[in-house]
Design a protein around this motif. Structure first.
Motif, PDB file in Angstrom:
ATOM      1  N   ALA A  27       0.830  -1.206   0.000  1.00  0.00           N
ATOM      2  CA  ALA A  27       0.000   0.000   0.000  1.00  0.00           C
ATOM      3  C   ALA A  27       0.862   1.252   0.000  1.00  0.00           C
ATOM      4  O   ALA A  27       0.602   2.204  -0.742  1.00  0.00           O
ATOM      5  N   ALA A  28       1.906   1.254   0.840  1.00  0.00           N
ATOM      6  CA  ALA A  28       2.793   2.418   0.926  1.00  0.00           C
ATOM      7  C   ALA A  28       3.571   2.608  -0.370  1.00  0.00           C
ATOM      8  O   ALA A  28       3.737   3.736  -0.853  1.00  0.00           O
ATOM      9  N   TRP A  29       4.026   1.495  -0.953  1.00  0.00           N
ATOM     10  CA  TRP A  29       4.784   1.564  -2.212  1.00  0.00           C
ATOM     11  C   TRP A  29       3.888   2.091  -3.337  1.00  0.00           C
ATOM     12  O   TRP A  29       4.291   2.954  -4.119  1.00  0.00           O
ATOM     13  N   GLY A  30       2.679   1.570  -3.405  1.00  0.00           N
ATOM     14  CA  GLY A  30       1.754   1.993  -4.453  1.00  0.00           C
ATOM     15  C   GLY A  30       1.362   3.451  -4.331  1.00  0.00           C
ATOM     16  O   GLY A  30       1.152   4.134  -5.342  1.00  0.00           O
ATOM     17  N   ALA A  31       1.281   3.945  -3.086  1.00  0.00           N
ATOM     18  CA  ALA A  31       0.886   5.338  -2.854  1.00  0.00           C
ATOM     19  C   ALA A  31       2.081   6.286  -2.899  1.00  0.00           C
ATOM     20  O   ALA A  31       1.900   7.505  -2.836  1.00  0.00           O
ATOM     21  N   GLY A  32       3.278   5.714  -2.990  1.00  0.00           N
ATOM     22  CA  GLY A  32       4.474   6.560  -2.983  1.00  0.00           C
ATOM     23  C   GLY A  32       4.700   7.230  -1.642  1.00  0.00           C
ATOM     24  O   GLY A  32       5.295   8.316  -1.566  1.00  0.00           O
ATOM     25  N   ASP A  33       4.231   6.585  -0.567  1.00  0.00           N
ATOM     26  CA  ASP A  33       4.336   7.148   0.786  1.00  0.00           C
ATOM     27  C   ASP A  33       5.627   6.646   1.432  1.00  0.00           C
ATOM     28  O   ASP A  33       5.654   5.574   2.053  1.00  0.00           O
ATOM     29  N   ALA A  34       6.704   7.411   1.302  1.00  0.00           N
ATOM     30  CA  ALA A  34       8.017   6.996   1.806  1.00  0.00           C
ATOM     31  C   ALA A  34       8.029   6.840   3.323  1.00  0.00           C
ATOM     32  O   ALA A  34       8.646   5.922   3.858  1.00  0.00           O
ATOM     33  N   ARG A  35       7.332   7.729   4.006  1.00  0.00           N
ATOM     34  CA  ARG A  35       7.326   7.671   5.471  1.00  0.00           C
ATOM     35  C   ARG A  35       6.637   6.396   5.954  1.00  0.00           C
ATOM     36  O   ARG A  35       7.136   5.711   6.851  1.00  0.00           O
ATOM     37  N   ALA A  36       5.496   6.059   5.352  1.00  0.00           N
ATOM     38  CA  ALA A  36       4.772   4.845   5.744  1.00  0.00           C
ATOM     39  C   ALA A  36       5.580   3.603   5.390  1.00  0.00           C
ATOM     40  O   ALA A  36       5.595   2.624   6.138  1.00  0.00           O
ATOM     41  N   LEU A  37       6.267   3.656   4.259  1.00  0.00           N
ATOM     42  CA  LEU A  37       7.095   2.524   3.838  1.00  0.00           C
ATOM     43  C   LEU A  37       8.230   2.299   4.818  1.00  0.00           C
ATOM     44  O   LEU A  37       8.498   1.160   5.241  1.00  0.00           O
ATOM     45  N   ASP A  38       8.884   3.373   5.212  1.00  0.00           N
ATOM     46  CA  ASP A  38      10.000   3.283   6.163  1.00  0.00           C
ATOM     47  C   ASP A  38       9.521   2.788   7.515  1.00  0.00           C
ATOM     48  O   ASP A  38      10.162   1.959   8.165  1.00  0.00           O
ATOM     49  N   SER A  39       8.366   3.272   7.939  1.00  0.00           N
ATOM     50  CA  SER A  39       7.806   2.877   9.231  1.00  0.00           C
ATOM     51  C   SER A  39       7.437   1.399   9.236  1.00  0.00           C
ATOM     52  O   SER A  39       7.765   0.663  10.182  1.00  0.00           O
ATOM     53  N   ALA A  40       6.748   0.946   8.194  1.00  0.00           N
ATOM     54  CA  ALA A  40       6.340  -0.467   8.114  1.00  0.00           C
ATOM     55  C   ALA A  40       7.554  -1.383   8.082  1.00  0.00           C
ATOM     56  O   ALA A  40       7.589  -2.412   8.777  1.00  0.00           O
ATOM     57  N   ALA A  41       8.558  -1.009   7.294  1.00  0.00           N
ATOM     58  CA  ALA A  41       9.764  -1.835   7.186  1.00  0.00           C
ATOM     59  C   ALA A  41      10.540  -1.856   8.489  1.00  0.00           C
ATOM     60  O   ALA A  41      10.992  -2.918   8.942  1.00  0.00           O
ATOM     61  N   GLY A  42      10.687  -0.688   9.119  1.00  0.00           N
ATOM     62  CA  GLY A  42      11.439  -0.616  10.376  1.00  0.00           C
ATOM     63  C   GLY A  42      10.789  -1.415  11.484  1.00  0.00           C
ATOM     64  O   GLY A  42      11.465  -2.131  12.237  1.00  0.00           O
ATOM     65  N   THR A  43       9.473  -1.312  11.592  1.00  0.00           N
ATOM     66  CA  THR A  43       8.735  -2.052  12.625  1.00  0.00           C
ATOM     67  C   THR A  43       8.852  -3.557  12.402  1.00  0.00           C
ATOM     68  O   THR A  43       9.079  -4.335  13.343  1.00  0.00           O
ATOM     69  N   TYR A  44       8.726  -3.970  11.142  1.00  0.00           N
ATOM     70  CA  TYR A  44       8.794  -5.398  10.829  1.00  0.00           C
ATOM     71  C   TYR A  44      10.179  -5.960  11.132  1.00  0.00           C
ATOM     72  O   TYR A  44      10.308  -7.043  11.718  1.00  0.00           O
ATOM     73  N   LEU A  45      11.213  -5.241  10.751  1.00  0.00           N
ATOM     74  CA  LEU A  45      12.583  -5.706  10.995  1.00  0.00           C
ATOM     75  C   LEU A  45      12.869  -5.780  12.495  1.00  0.00           C
ATOM     76  O   LEU A  45      13.532  -6.710  12.966  1.00  0.00           O
ATOM     77  N   ALA A  46      12.370  -4.807  13.247  1.00  0.00           N
ATOM     78  CA  ALA A  46      12.602  -4.785  14.692  1.00  0.00           C
ATOM     79  C   ALA A  46      11.881  -5.930  15.394  1.00  0.00           C
ATOM     80  O   ALA A  46      12.427  -6.561  16.309  1.00  0.00           O
ATOM     81  N   ASP A  47      10.662  -6.217  14.946  1.00  0.00           N
ATOM     82  CA  ASP A  47       9.842  -7.228  15.628  1.00  0.00           C
ATOM     83  C   ASP A  47      10.066  -8.647  15.116  1.00  0.00           C
ATOM     84  O   ASP A  47       9.932  -9.615  15.874  1.00  0.00           O
ATOM     85  N   HIS A  48      10.409  -8.780  13.827  1.00  0.00           N
ATOM     86  CA  HIS A  48      10.462 -10.120  13.232  1.00  0.00           C
ATOM     87  C   HIS A  48      11.728 -10.379  12.409  1.00  0.00           C
ATOM     88  O   HIS A  48      11.782 -11.363  11.677  1.00  0.00           O
ATOM     89  N   GLY A  49      12.710  -9.500  12.541  1.00  0.00           N
ATOM     90  CA  GLY A  49      13.934  -9.653  11.757  1.00  0.00           C
ATOM     91  C   GLY A  49      14.650 -10.962  11.984  1.00  0.00           C
ATOM     92  O   GLY A  49      15.307 -11.490  11.083  1.00  0.00           O
ATOM     93  N   GLY A  50      14.512 -11.509  13.179  1.00  0.00           N
ATOM     94  CA  GLY A  50      15.200 -12.760  13.472  1.00  0.00           C
ATOM     95  C   GLY A  50      14.308 -13.971  13.482  1.00  0.00           C
ATOM     96  O   GLY A  50      14.772 -15.098  13.723  1.00  0.00           O
ATOM     97  N   SER A  51      13.014 -13.770  13.203  1.00  0.00           N
ATOM     98  CA  SER A  51      12.090 -14.902  13.320  1.00  0.00           C
ATOM     99  C   SER A  51      11.174 -15.081  12.111  1.00  0.00           C
ATOM    100  O   SER A  51      10.331 -15.965  12.118  1.00  0.00           O
TER     101      SER A  51
END
Length: 265
Positions: A177-201
């Motif tokens: 959704a963020a990529w399609g909308a060109g929303d860089a802030r939402a993209l960065d937030s979604a990616a950062g949260t995912y990596l922090a919570d599930h980067g190792g699992s």
């Protein structure tokens, strides 16, 4: 003389990679015209027309047969140009079974493709200006188009996507959704949260590559080129741990993660 010594030292320190630019090589004009034509055909956001690809390939083969009549030393051959011809030939795949093992059944093409994906820094491949990632993104779409015909393909896609892991599914939806909308802030937030919570699992390692590339896209959007380069290198490091042979590459190209399309920017 001191400047000459510094240049020699720099060249000795720099790692050696396959020659990815055909400028200055014999038949450079032919290779540049071919590169531009392939780049035009592999336009982002649109499914490539197989007949058009075939026409481009056949025309290039005919023209190359004429220009290569003059002998050229192997080290002066445009390797990535020849590889591009081989990749274009893969678009002829016409059934689900062939799509599953596209690169596995074409090891002579898989080997140089894997070299560019694993051994050569992605930044250097991008600098070559050849539409390498665009071709892989289109092959990914073509392979996935056969999924409806074969249950085994659907299973491969679900496994590569991490469809049984709700946080990974949620991340894919949010990232898309963020990529399609060109929303860089939402993209960065979604990616950062995912990596922090599930980067190792995460059960879908390719999702980590996509997350890092999502953060890279956000960094580039914000003008932070250095961070973008660091994230590109980090994404390749994770990718090289996941994709190690032709079988892995075929599996990665069945996934829904838009890694190769993200590499086009």
């Amino acid at each position: 003389q001191q400047q000459q010594q510094q240049q020699q030292q720099q060249q000795q320190q720099e790692p050696e990679y396959p020659r990815l630019s055909c400028r200055g090589l014999p038949h450079a004009e032919f290779w540049e015209a071919f590169r531009v034509e392939v780049e035009r055909v592999m336009s982002p956001g649109e499914a490539v027309d197989v007949n058009t690809v075939t026409a481009v390939l056949h025309r290039a083969i005919e023209q190359y047969a004429v220009v290569k009549k003059s002998e050229v030393p192997e080290e002066q051959t445009c390797g990535i140009g020849l590889l591009t011809m081989s990749i274009l030939n893969l678009f002829q795949v016409g059934d689900a079974q062939s799509a599953v093992s596209l690169f596995t059944s074409m090891q002579q093409v898989a080997d140089p493709v894997l070299t560019l994906l694993i051994d050569v820094p992605w930044a250097i491949v991008k600098q070559s200006e050849w539409p390498f990632y665009a071709m892989l993104a289109q092959i990914q779409a073509r392979k996935r188009s056969f999924a409806a015909e074969a249950p085994q393909l659907q299973q491969l896609i679900q496994q590569a996507d991490g469809s049984a892991h709700p946080p990974t599914v949620a991340f894919m939806q949010g990232m898309s959704a963020a990529w399609g909308a060109g929303d860089a802030r939402a993209l960065d937030s979604a990616a950062g949260t995912y990596l922090a919570d599930h980067g190792g699992s995460s059960p879908a390692p390719l999702s980590l590559v996509a997350a890092l590339l999502g953060q890279r896209a956000a960094a580039l959007h914000g003008g932070d080129q250095q961070r973008g380069e660091q994230l590109l290198a980090a994404a390749q490091q994770v990718f090289s741990q996941v994709v190690r042979d032709a079988t892995d590459l075929d599996a990665a190209l069945m996934a829904s993660w838009p890694i190769f399309r993200m590499l086009m920017m």
